[in-house]
Design an enzyme around this catalytic site. Structure first.
Site, mmCIF file in Angstrom:
data_model
loop_
_atom_site.group_PDB
_atom_site.id
_atom_site.type_symbol
_atom_site.label_atom_id
_atom_site.label_comp_id
_atom_site.label_asym_id
_atom_site.label_seq_id
_atom_site.Cartn_x
_atom_site.Cartn_y
_atom_site.Cartn_z
ATOM 1 N N CYS A 148 7.865 4.212 10.263
ATOM 2 C CA CYS A 148 7.350 2.877 8.432
ATOM 3 C C CYS A 148 6.862 2.084 8.507
ATOM 4 O O CYS A 148 6.682 1.166 8.901
ATOM 5 C CB CYS A 148 8.467 2.669 7.615
ATOM 6 S SG CYS A 148 8.040 2.379 5.954
ATOM 7 N N CYS A 151 7.573 -0.277 5.966
ATOM 8 C CA CYS A 151 8.697 -0.917 6.399
ATOM 9 C C CYS A 151 8.489 -2.302 7.329
ATOM 10 O O CYS A 151 8.992 -3.766 7.658
ATOM 11 C CB CYS A 151 9.892 -0.186 6.770
ATOM 12 S SG CYS A 151 10.252 1.020 6.023
ATOM 13 N N ASP A 152 7.639 -1.881 8.656
ATOM 14 C CA ASP A 152 8.042 -3.064 9.860
ATOM 15 C C ASP A 152 6.802 -3.251 9.796
ATOM 16 O O ASP A 152 6.565 -3.652 10.629
ATOM 17 C CB ASP A 152 7.747 -1.971 11.080
ATOM 18 C CG ASP A 152 9.598 -1.289 10.906
ATOM 19 O OD1 ASP A 152 10.360 -1.921 10.333
ATOM 20 O OD2 ASP A 152 10.297 -0.227 10.700
#
Ligand code: NAP
Length: 321
Positions: A148, A151-152
């Site tokens: 993701c 997200c990261d």
């Protein structure tokens, strides 16, 4: 991120709760189904699953959902879906179902908070990313291996990252990563991309993006964090080590339908539905990526969810007539 403040957390209860319409999943399919079911006075209950807002909520910007000419954040869109459904009486609870008995009605569903008896069921459990299954991948997940970018990506400011895949996800997420990373190198197992023309054009022209063709990854190298990936050229057989700080894997998804195996007809793990979202069990409907391996768009998933709820309305009317 998805706004947790509006989500009810169901307290544990040993009693079985009866609901007219139970919806599993809080992605576009589940929340669109909740909106339509709520407006039909079916008092739907949505069990969110662990991924609030589904995969769409992990997408930084959604540019192809109609009605948002400037695009909309994935989490923001999920939040709007939820608010709209709740305005008409849908209940959304942070809870995950893990088993179901569809052999008789009401259907029995067991979730973390307890048991449910449902007169009708809409399965919108979505899909999860496929793993490469190479040595080091699992060990380094969260330490540099990710599925993701939204997200990261932030963790890779001015760092080198590798992306695997040649589809829309790989290019879209790869382009997103260019906001942070100093370079994004896409490894693709063939020499032509599967992604759509617009994304291809943007990615191939981006100064931070590089492409390595006909090459697969064979190992993730590193102890405390990712340090490199081992690669193999499928045409020449040449093996190499490519230093990188991060590895993002976007090679497709697998539907979250395991708990329905043996109870519903499926094809390659996807729940089989007809054009009205009927599954092989009367009163059970499926929508979104749990039942769609082809379109997999926010708008198509939402459409399937709406269709499923309309059919549930007719089904419950027939049952009580
Ligand atoms: P996808 O289209 O199935 O692409 C997966 C990619 O990963 C392919 O390029 C495939 O290679 C590669 N791959 C698969 N297994 C591999 C392995 N074991 N090792 C190395 N490479 C592997 O998946 P996706 O990109 O997640 O897209 C899924 C669906 O969502 C598509 O319908 C897509 O159009 C849609 N989507 C749309 C958007 C958008 O419209 N903005 C964004 C994201 C996704 P091959 O090409 O050789 O098969």
């Amino acid at each position: 991120m998805f706004d947790m403040t509006n989500i009810n957390v169901n307290s544990s209860s040993s009693e079985s709760r009866h609901v007219k319409t139970l919806i599993l999943g809080s992605g576009p399919a589940g929340l669109a189904a909740a909106l339509y079911a709520a407006r039909a006075d079916l008092e739907p209950l949505v069990l969110t699953g662990t991924e609030l807002g589904g995969q769409a909520a992990l997408t930084f910007a959604i540019e192809n959902y109609p009605g948002f000419p400037e695009g909309v954040g994935g989490a923001e869109l999920g939040d709007l879906f939820q608010k709209q459904a709740e305005r008409f009486g849908a209940r959304v609870e942070f809870d995950s179902a893990y088993s179901a008995d569809l052999s008789s009605r009401p259907f029995k569903v067991t979730a973390d908070s307890g048991d449910f008896q449902a007169d009708s069921l809409i399965i919108a459990t979505g899909a999860s990313p496929i793993h490469l299954n190479i040595p080091g991948e699992t060990q380094q997940t969260g330490k540099g291996v990710s599925y993701c970018a939204t997200c990261d990506g932030w963790f890779f400011k001015d760092k080198k990252v590798v992306v695997v895949g040649g589809g829309d996800s790989a290019l879209e997420e790869g382009l997103f990563l260019t906001r942070y990373a100093s370079s994004v190198t896409i490894f693709h197992r063939r020499d032509s991309l599967r992604a759509g023309a617009v994304l291809q054009k943007r990615a191939l022209a981006h100064p931070k993006m590089k492409f390595v063709w006909n090459t697969v990854l064979t190992e993730v190298v590193g102890d405390e964090k990712v340090e490199a990936v081992k690669t193999k050229n499928l045409q020449t057989g040449e093996e190499s080590v490519f230093p990188t700080d991060g590895l993002f894997i976007f090679i497709g998804h697998t539907p979250n339908t395991k708990m329905f195996e043996g109870q519903l007809e499926m094809e390659n793990g996807y729940i089989k539905v007809d054009e009205r979202m009927n599954t092989s069990v009367e009163g059970v409907y499926a929508a979104g990526e749990a039942a769609d391996s082809h379109f997999r768009q926010v708008v198509t998933s939402a459409g399937m969810g709406a269709a499923a709820a309309i059919e549930v309305t007719h089904f419950l009317e027939r049952e009580t007539a």
